[in-house]
Design a protein around this motif. Sequence first.
Motif, PDB file in Angstrom:
ATOM      1  N   GLY A   1       0.785  -1.234   0.000  1.00 19.02           N
ATOM      2  CA  GLY A   1       0.000   0.000   0.000  1.00 19.02           C
ATOM      3  C   GLY A   1       0.819   1.287   0.000  1.00 19.02           C
ATOM      4  N   PRO A   2       1.695   1.477   1.009  1.00 20.78           N
ATOM      5  CA  PRO A   2       2.412   2.750   1.067  1.00 20.78           C
ATOM      6  C   PRO A   2       3.177   3.065  -0.234  1.00 20.78           C
ATOM      7  CG  PRO A   2       2.680   1.561   3.126  1.00 20.78           C
ATOM      8  CD  PRO A   2       1.968   0.624   2.184  1.00 20.78           C
ATOM      9  N   MET A   3       3.910   2.070  -0.748  1.00 23.62           N
ATOM     10  CA  MET A   3       4.701   2.335  -1.956  1.00 23.62           C
ATOM     11  C   MET A   3       3.807   2.579  -3.171  1.00 23.62           C
ATOM     12  SD  MET A   3       7.569   3.018  -3.153  1.00 23.62           S
ATOM     13  CE  MET A   3       9.014   2.538  -2.218  1.00 23.62           C
ATOM     14  N   LEU A   4       2.736   1.811  -3.289  1.00 25.95           N
ATOM     15  CA  LEU A   4       1.812   2.020  -4.423  1.00 25.95           C
ATOM     16  C   LEU A   4       1.217   3.427  -4.400  1.00 25.95           C
ATOM     17  CD1 LEU A   4      -0.200  -1.319  -4.721  1.00 25.95           C
ATOM     18  CD2 LEU A   4       1.269  -0.280  -6.473  1.00 25.95           C
ATOM     19  N   ILE A   5       0.788   3.858  -3.220  1.00 24.84           N
ATOM     20  CA  ILE A   5       0.194   5.200  -3.103  1.00 24.84           C
ATOM     21  C   ILE A   5       1.241   6.262  -3.430  1.00 24.84           C
ATOM     22  CG2 ILE A   5      -0.786   6.866  -1.471  1.00 24.84           C
ATOM     23  CD1 ILE A   5      -2.108   4.463  -0.046  1.00 24.84           C
ATOM     24  N   PHE A   6       2.447   6.037  -2.926  1.00 19.74           N
ATOM     25  CA  PHE A   6       3.524   7.002  -3.194  1.00 19.74           C
ATOM     26  C   PHE A   6       3.779   7.101  -4.700  1.00 19.74           C
ATOM     27  CE2 PHE A   6       8.087   7.724  -3.967  1.00 19.74           C
ATOM     28  CZ  PHE A   6       8.171   9.034  -3.504  1.00 19.74           C
ATOM     29  N   ILE A   7       3.828   5.967  -5.378  1.00 24.69           N
ATOM     30  CA  ILE A   7       4.158   5.986  -6.812  1.00 24.69           C
ATOM     31  C   ILE A   7       3.010   6.565  -7.641  1.00 24.69           C
ATOM     32  CG2 ILE A   7       4.643   4.538  -8.829  1.00 24.69           C
ATOM     33  CD1 ILE A   7       6.281   2.723  -6.953  1.00 24.69           C
ATOM     34  N   THR A   8       1.795   5.984  -7.472  1.00 25.42           N
ATOM     35  CA  THR A   8       0.702   6.411  -8.371  1.00 25.42           C
ATOM     36  C   THR A   8       0.130   7.768  -7.992  1.00 25.42           C
ATOM     37  OG1 THR A   8      -1.100   5.417  -7.090  1.00 25.42           O
ATOM     38  CG2 THR A   8       0.016   3.984  -8.670  1.00 25.42           C
ATOM     39  N   GLY A   9       0.217   8.138  -6.718  1.00 22.59           N
ATOM     40  CA  GLY A   9      -0.448   9.364  -6.287  1.00 22.59           C
ATOM     41  C   GLY A   9       0.465  10.546  -6.073  1.00 22.59           C
ATOM     42  N   ILE A  10       1.765  10.280  -5.892  1.00 21.72           N
ATOM     43  CA  ILE A  10       2.683  11.383  -5.575  1.00 21.72           C
ATOM     44  C   ILE A  10       3.839  11.454  -6.576  1.00 21.72           C
ATOM     45  CG2 ILE A  10       4.211  12.361  -3.817  1.00 21.72           C
ATOM     46  CD1 ILE A  10       2.364  10.950  -1.716  1.00 21.72           C
ATOM     47  N   ALA A  11       4.619  10.367  -6.666  1.00 21.29           N
ATOM     48  CA  ALA A  11       5.838  10.408  -7.487  1.00 21.29           C
ATOM     49  C   ALA A  11       5.523  10.669  -8.960  1.00 21.29           C
ATOM     50  CB  ALA A  11       6.619   9.110  -7.320  1.00 21.29           C
ATOM     51  N   ILE A  12       4.610   9.894  -9.529  1.00 21.62           N
ATOM     52  CA  ILE A  12       4.349  10.035 -10.964  1.00 21.62           C
ATOM     53  C   ILE A  12       3.609  11.332 -11.307  1.00 21.62           C
ATOM     54  CG2 ILE A  12       3.069   8.991 -12.898  1.00 21.62           C
ATOM     55  CD1 ILE A  12       4.373   6.341 -12.009  1.00 21.62           C
ATOM     56  N   PRO A  13       2.561  11.703 -10.566  1.00 25.97           N
ATOM     57  CA  PRO A  13       1.934  13.005 -10.865  1.00 25.97           C
ATOM     58  C   PRO A  13       2.907  14.178 -10.744  1.00 25.97           C
ATOM     59  CG  PRO A  13       0.497  11.716  -9.479  1.00 25.97           C
ATOM     60  CD  PRO A  13       1.776  10.953  -9.569  1.00 25.97           C
ATOM     61  N   LEU A  14       3.872  14.098  -9.814  1.00 29.09           N
ATOM     62  CA  LEU A  14       4.815  15.202  -9.644  1.00 29.09           C
ATOM     63  C   LEU A  14       6.061  15.046 -10.524  1.00 29.09           C
ATOM     64  CD1 LEU A  14       4.708  15.799  -5.763  1.00 29.09           C
ATOM     65  CD2 LEU A  14       3.617  17.144  -7.557  1.00 29.09           C
ATOM     66  N   GLY A  15       6.117  13.939 -11.280  1.00 25.73           N
ATOM     67  CA  GLY A  15       7.264  13.717 -12.165  1.00 25.73           C
ATOM     68  C   GLY A  15       8.559  13.391 -11.429  1.00 25.73           C
ATOM     69  N   LEU A  16       8.436  12.735 -10.257  1.00 30.80           N
ATOM     70  CA  LEU A  16       9.623  12.378  -9.477  1.00 30.80           C
ATOM     71  C   LEU A  16      10.055  10.943  -9.750  1.00 30.80           C
ATOM     72  CD1 LEU A  16       8.311  13.653  -6.000  1.00 30.80           C
ATOM     73  CD2 LEU A  16       9.814  14.925  -7.545  1.00 30.80           C
ATOM     74  N   LEU A  17      11.333  10.695  -9.700  1.00 28.27           N
ATOM     75  CA  LEU A  17      11.948   9.355  -9.654  1.00 28.27           C
ATOM     76  C   LEU A  17      11.720   8.457 -10.878  1.00 28.27           C
ATOM     77  CD1 LEU A  17      11.077   8.529  -5.934  1.00 28.27           C
ATOM     78  CD2 LEU A  17      13.365   9.059  -6.792  1.00 28.27           C
ATOM     79  N   PHE A  18      10.558   8.547 -11.493  1.00 28.35           N
ATOM     80  CA  PHE A  18      10.263   7.628 -12.602  1.00 28.35           C
ATOM     81  C   PHE A  18      10.169   8.396 -13.922  1.00 28.35           C
ATOM     82  CE2 PHE A  18       8.684   5.515  -8.811  1.00 28.35           C
ATOM     83  CZ  PHE A  18       9.199   4.238  -8.968  1.00 28.35           C
ATOM     84  N   PRO A  19      10.433   7.711 -15.053  1.00 33.65           N
ATOM     85  CA  PRO A  19      10.301   8.364 -16.358  1.00 33.65           C
ATOM     86  C   PRO A  19       8.882   8.922 -16.555  1.00 33.65           C
ATOM     87  CG  PRO A  19      11.262   6.173 -16.604  1.00 33.65           C
ATOM     88  CD  PRO A  19      10.883   6.314 -15.170  1.00 33.65           C
ATOM     89  N   GLU A  20       8.793   9.968 -17.332  1.00 28.99           N
ATOM     90  CA  GLU A  20       7.544  10.689 -17.568  1.00 28.99           C
ATOM     91  C   GLU A  20       6.406   9.770 -18.016  1.00 28.99           C
ATOM     92  OE1 GLU A  20       6.104  14.861 -18.029  1.00 28.99           O
ATOM     93  OE2 GLU A  20       8.221  14.436 -18.318  1.00 28.99           O
ATOM     94  N   ASP A  21       6.755   8.805 -18.880  1.00 31.20           N
ATOM     95  CA  ASP A  21       5.694   8.002 -19.524  1.00 31.20           C
ATOM     96  C   ASP A  21       5.393   6.703 -18.769  1.00 31.20           C
ATOM     97  OD1 ASP A  21       8.059   6.712 -20.011  1.00 31.20           O
ATOM     98  OD2 ASP A  21       7.488   6.071 -22.034  1.00 31.20           O
ATOM     99  N   THR A  22       5.796   6.601 -17.487  1.00 34.06           N
ATOM    100  CA  THR A  22       5.613   5.353 -16.734  1.00 34.06           C
ATOM    101  C   THR A  22       4.150   4.914 -16.718  1.00 34.06           C
ATOM    102  OG1 THR A  22       7.476   5.929 -15.341  1.00 34.06           O
ATOM    103  CG2 THR A  22       6.021   4.227 -14.516  1.00 34.06           C
ATOM    104  N   MET A  23       3.241   5.882 -16.580  1.00 30.98           N
ATOM    105  CA  MET A  23       1.825   5.522 -16.534  1.00 30.98           C
ATOM    106  C   MET A  23       1.094   6.014 -17.779  1.00 30.98           C
ATOM    107  SD  MET A  23       0.832   5.900 -12.494  1.00 30.98           S
ATOM    108  CE  MET A  23      -0.944   5.883 -12.630  1.00 30.98           C
ATOM    109  N   SER A  24       1.802   6.057 -18.901  1.00 36.29           N
ATOM    110  CA  SER A  24       1.159   6.483 -20.151  1.00 36.29           C
ATOM    111  C   SER A  24       0.124   5.448 -20.584  1.00 36.29           C
ATOM    112  CB  SER A  24       2.206   6.658 -21.242  1.00 36.29           C
ATOM    113  OG  SER A  24       2.731   5.388 -21.571  1.00 36.29           O
ATOM    114  N   TYR A  25      -0.781   5.867 -21.446  1.00 35.71           N
ATOM    115  CA  TYR A  25      -1.871   4.979 -21.873  1.00 35.71           C
ATOM    116  C   TYR A  25      -1.365   3.652 -22.456  1.00 35.71           C
ATOM    117  CZ  TYR A  25      -6.117   3.275 -24.071  1.00 35.71           C
ATOM    118  OH  TYR A  25      -7.167   2.492 -24.443  1.00 35.71           O
ATOM    119  N   PRO A  26      -0.431   3.687 -23.425  1.00 34.04           N
ATOM    120  CA  PRO A  26       0.016   2.402 -23.991  1.00 34.04           C
ATOM    121  C   PRO A  26       0.638   1.482 -22.940  1.00 34.04           C
ATOM    122  CG  PRO A  26       1.060   4.265 -25.137  1.00 34.04           C
ATOM    123  CD  PRO A  26       0.195   4.846 -24.095  1.00 34.04           C
TER     124      PRO A  26
END
Lengths: 122, 131, 250
Positions: free
Chosen positions: A28-53
Amino acid sequence: MTKNRKRSNAPVFWLLFGAGGMLAALTGPMLIFITGIAIPLGLLFPEDTMSYPKMLGFAQNFFGKGFIFVIIALFLWHSVHRIFHSLHEFGIPAGPTSKLVCYGTALAGTLVSAFVLFRMGF
Amino acid sequence: MSKRRPYIRPMDGWWKKNPFFIEYVIHESTAFFVLAYALTLLVGLVRLGQGETAWSAWLASLKTPLAIVFHVCLLAGAVYHAFSWFKLMPVTLPPVRIGGRKLRADEIVTGGFVAAVAGAAFIYLLVWGLA
Amino acid sequence: MSDPGKIIEIEVLRYNPENDEAPHSTVYKVPFTDDMSVLQGVQYIKDNFDGSLTFRWSCRMAICGSCGMMINGVPKLSCETFLRDYYPNRISLEALAHFPIEKDLVVDWSGFMEKLESVHPYIIPKEKRSPEEGEYLQTPEQFGEYIRYAACINCTLCYSACPQFGLDPDFIGPGALAILHRYNMDSRDGGATRRMELVASEEGVFTCSAAAYCSEVCPKHVDPANAVNINKINASKDYFLRFLRPKGES
């Protein structure tokens, strides 16, 4: 003293609660951090990590499908079981209405996610 | 005639009477955070199923300040859920034996925290692998 | 040496079923010495201020399980709790929570007694043996499996610590379930199947929501919360595996 005792159906819900609680504690904690904080803010992961394709591909992959389904369904069953107990503790009787609202929510969520995942194809 | 008249005390506000129960109610209420996150993911999944436009709109909505604050709250709730979940494990698990010796309560809790860190690392690496 | 002039305020929740609609508090100023337990404080009140004050006690050494009461809201044995640890603050005393108050600090334990009976709190031999065949032998490891739960003194502090029992008086509860587990874990016992009906019933283990305060307050460190939670697993196994068992067995 012999009373006629009715077997409780709680094991079904309790096992789902336990499995969901364990899964939520581990992921839970890591999933929330990634999908709700890191990716929306463009932190740590490539821009297109949660892109549609990418996400569609993940949801169409057998493993990805299972992962999404298990996370959503078990988180739901875990939380509604706890909330069901809490409602009782705050004076709302653990009657059929409370049961229907709580477990009904989890069941509906489980069916919707199964349906959507199935429709996306493999 | 019996003079008995047993008095049954009301349960109102029972959880406010003891710090132990206040903590209990707080850790039970983490369920609302887990539920909120599950529903967030469910909405995301439905949007994904509706196609690219819907998905992009959902992704964009995650970037609003309100969504970020919401997820910071969810994160706090989820961390407390994990903490209290493993803290309670010596009570909820049957005795764990390693090499014929029963693990002490603090060893079970520590094991749980290690598992939580490993679980987080697994998810982190999984997402990296997909990215 | 302790100062003989020390006086502590003890607030007692009084209830006389013959006169009172509801319980009410009375404060007593009790002179005490450092070696006095809360029980002795209550005895002092009875001897010097009000002979009608009603409470249970017997051994004064934390083994009979009679003198439990809520001490500042926490269920404790009053014989092993000392006034000096609360002084100079006021102590509040109340009958054990969640039980009906019979009079003053005495509660109605008949519900608990019925529950205790319902768990078959005795060894149901796995195999019948005659005296000629000798005693049932047990290894230290087998003894170690249940001895913790055998330490229960039926003081019911755990029931006063259990919100679920407070909300649902039919719940079999931590103490009786810990005793049930004590017999299930005994290598000489074969009664687990017979006790399962109660464990798996609607009044059984699943009423527990693992607040686990019962284990916290137990004066004998029995850990009833663990006993109850282990039996949730046992009852879950039984729930699903019963379909695999041949018909006619239970």
